[in-house]
Design a protein around this motif. Structure first.
Motif, short mmCIF file in Angstrom:
data_model
loop_
_atom_site.label_atom_id
_atom_site.label_comp_id
_atom_site.label_asym_id
_atom_site.label_seq_id
_atom_site.Cartn_x
_atom_site.Cartn_y
_atom_site.Cartn_z
N ARG A 198 41.88 42.77 34.67
CA ARG A 198 41.99 43.35 36.01
C ARG A 198 41.72 42.23 37.00
N ALA B 24 34.89 47.21 38.32
CA ALA B 24 36.00 47.18 37.37
C ALA B 24 36.72 45.84 37.39
N GLU C 247 37.70 42.09 37.04
CA GLU C 247 37.21 41.08 36.09
C GLU C 247 37.39 39.67 36.62
#
Length: 261
Positions: free
Chosen positions: A191, A163, A165
């Motif tokens: 993120r 998840a 980034e």
């Protein structure tokens, strides 16, 4: 695709914008997927040679874009990390990996000590020497320096989606990482995490330690998920986002003496 030429490049490392007057020095250890002809492709097919196992897609482009924004010198490896990972010390088992995630690396199986020493001498040492030369010139000129290492990572690793980034990584010196993370609110759509998807325990901070911490330079390792770097437009957009974090972070750091920030 950088480095996938039919002939070998004339050197194992490149120094770009060597006269850059900015405060940052950027390293890109996994800039290329090039495997010199003497290694016979390491026994890999084209799919593996072009995959994230062989290099960090988009990392070199990001390095150059941020270099342009900061007038920074870039030192980049011209050889695949499957030949030698310049972000690992010679004694590390994954400096010349026999397996990278799901990929076996036939050309790295049962390497003799002589073969290992040849790669250290022709890939790793030239990279380190190039960094040392840039650092020595900056120190001789009394110029302050911060060290940024640029990487990208695969969105799916061992079958598990990631998840995060943008990863902002550090070892013992967290000054620059802290200053960047303090600006994460400026990118609310991203993120952004500390020491993810890797951290010091994974052995990924080698360059930070030997090229940054040893000189007292504030330093950070940046990891960007490579599905965000698929096109030149993606790369430019991400470079702009990273500069949103980097620019105010550099402004918050206090000069501590010649050659240090």
């Amino acid at each position: 695709m950088f480095g996938d030429a039919a002939t070998d490049p004339p050197q194992a490392v490149e120094v770009l914008n060597p006269q850059g007057a900015g405060v940052a020095l950027i390293l890109c250890e996994h800039a290329s997927n090039h495997i010199p002809a003497r290694y016979d492709g390491l026994g890999l097919d084209a799919e593996v040679r072009s995959s994230h196992a062989a290099w960090d897609p988009g990392a070199r482009s990001l390095s150059l874009l941020i270099s342009a924004a900061l007038d920074a010198t870039v030192v980049a490896s011209c050889v695949s990390r499957l030949v030698y990972d310049c972000n690992r010390p010679p004694e590390a088992s994954n400096a010349m990996p026999v397996k990278s995630e799901k990929f076996d690396i036939p050309g790295n199986q049962s390497l003799s000590q002589a073969s290992r020493e040849e790669r250290i001498a022709t890939v790793y040492r030239p990279f380190c020497d190039a960094v040392d030369d840039v650092v020595a010139a900056r120190q001789a000129a009394g110029r302050p320096t911060v060290l940024i290492t640029m990487h990208s990572f695969t969105p799916v690793y061992f079958g598990r989606p990631r998840a995060v980034e943008i990863g902002i990584l550090h070892d013992d010196d967290s000054r620059l990482a802290n200053a960047m993370l303090a600006q994460a609110h400026l990118l609310p759509h991203r993120r952004i995490e500390r020491n993810e998807p890797y951290g010091p325990a994974d052995g990924v901070t080698h360059s930070l330690k030997i090229h940054g911490q040893v000189h007292g330079f504030a330093n950070v390792m940046l990891e960007v998920r490579n599905d965000l770097l698929r096109t030149a437009e993606d790369e430019q957009a991400m470079a702009n986002e990273l500069m949103t974090l980097i620019t105010p972070a550099l402004e918050t750091l206090t000069l501590e003496g010649a050659g240090r920030v």
